[in-house]
Structure formats: C-alpha cells, structure tokens
Design an enzyme around this catalytic site. Structure first.
Site: not given
Length: 267
Positions: A168, A172
């Site tokens: 994750y 980002k």
C-alpha cells in the site's frame, strides 16, 4: 461549510470527474463541491457501485435543483476500459475541467513473504495503474485548452512506510512521484496539480483493508480521534477554489494525535 461568493464563482459551471465517489472521502468531496458551487456545477460521479451512484444523484438533485449529475459505473482497477469509458461520455460532458483521482484501497496487513498476490494486484491496479491510465487519458484535453485541475488523493503512507504496509505504501509513494513529475511536465501550462495526503481517516477504508472484518477495522481507531471524510474534502475544495494562479501543491492532513503514518499516540 460556507465557502463564500468567490469560491462559488471559481468553480461555477465546471465539469468535475471524481473516482471513488460512492462512499467515504469521494462522496464527501461531491457534497462539498456541490455546496461550494451552490449547485452550479456538473459532476461526473464514478465508482463501481451503480446503485449508490444513482442514490447519490437523487440526493444531490433533491438538494440543488440546478445541479447536473452523471453517474459513471467505473472500476479503475479494470484499467483497459478507462479510455473507452471516457471516449463514450456524452459530448456535453466530455470537457473535464477538474479530475479528482480519489479511488484507492489498502488490502491486508500481511508482511512480505505472507502476502496474497490478489491483494497486491488489487492495490496496484487501483491505486497506480488505474490512476495513471485515467490521468493519461484526461491530461491531453486539459493541455490543449491550457486549463484544468487535477487532484490526487495520496496518503501519509506515501511519505513513510510501515510493517504490513509495504505494498500500500509503495503505491502511494508511486502516486507521489507521479504527481511531482506531472507537475513539472505541466509547468508551461495553466494546469494545477494538487496532492492531498490524509493521515488516519475513519471511513470504509479499514473495513476494505480487513476484507469486511468490522471488528478489526474498529480497532484501528482505538484510543484516539481520527479524521473524518469531511476534514479531507474541505481541504480539497479549498484548494480548488483558490484563484487560478494559486496552487496548493501539497497538503499533509493529520489528526491531532498522529505525527506520521506509523506514529500515533493512543490513550
């Protein structure tokens, strides 16, 4: 929240495409934009759940009689369909003034060596490849008109990774690097590239991360007060309603008891 006359004038009549619009931060941004423009705005609300989009359209039209809302069933993880979906928009909706890349998700907290590849693919296809494909599709028309705003919803995870967040956080961080490059590539145009990086926000985010386990999701916010979706949408709308030459390039938004993605004080 009241944004004032100038704010309403600056987004009046514009066409906005926002992904992940059916819940959480995306849905809140839709409502805040409608309020800021006093209903004088055109919203393409895109998400996977068509029924939620139709309900959102009705809610907005009940509140603002002049508002125009176009539900667009779109799963950004199915990135190959994106160009054709945009090309098939009705002619009167095809000029996108504002693109808000909000769709994104985390799945699991597994460490490297234990991760499920389906979770890895889900995060990369949604957070990176879908976002890049949609932006790549919309940018040419903005550059041709020499105007347009692009908002990227990132995360504190893009600034600092943490155990269990390797995938994750890397998605980002990829968004952050992509946004920075896009801003530099657009320097000769009147495009505004805006990045908003939220800290802990209590939405469906953690429920999705834990594959529907609401008990696990609730524990994420134990011992402190997280942000809510409106906290982020207000920052987005503020950024979009500045005068054209003012670019709020990056906003890192945290609750009081959070200093970074992994540094949170819990009572």
């Amino acid at each position: 929240m009241s944004y004032g006359i100038k704010a309403a004038e600056r987004i009046a009549g514009k066409t906005v495409l926002i992904t992940g619009a059916s819940s959480g931060i995306g849905e809140s941004i839709v409502h805040q934009l409608a309020a800021a423009a006093s209903g004088n705005i055109r919203l393409i609300v895109a998400a996977r759940r068509q029924s939620r989009l139709e309900a959102l359209k009705k809610q907005l039209q009940d509140q603002f009689k002049a508002i125009e809302v176009l539900p667009l069933e779109l799963d950004v993880s199915d990135y190959k369909q994106i160009p054709s979906k945009i090309a098939s928009l009705p002619k009167e909706w095809s000029k996108i003034d504002i693109l808000i890349n909000n769709a994104g998700k985390a799945q699991g907290l597994d460490h490297v060596g234990e991760m499920k590849i389906d979770d890895v693919e889900g995060m990369y296809f949604t957070n990176v490849i879908g976002m890049v494909t949609l932006t790549n599709t919309i940018v040419p028309q903005m550059k041709e008109r020499n105007s347009g705003d692009i908002v990227m919803i990132g995360s504190t995870a893009g600034w600092e990774s943490y155990p269990g967040g390797s995938v994750y956080a890397s998605t980002k961080a990829c968004l952050k690097s992509f946004t920075e490059a896009l801003r530099k590539e657009s320097i000769s145009n009147r495009l505004r590239i805006i990045e908003v990086d939220p800290g802990a926000v209590e939405t469906e985010f953690s429920v999705v991360r834990f594959h529907g386990d609401t008990d696990k999701a609730k524990k994420v916010y134990d011992g402190y007060e997280p942000l809510n979706a409106d906290d982020i949408s207000e920052v987005v709308v503020f950024s979009l309603t500045r005068r054209e030459n003012c670019v709020v390039a990056n906003s890192l938004v945290l609750p009081n008891n959070q200093a970074s993605s992994s540094f949170i004080y819990r009572k």
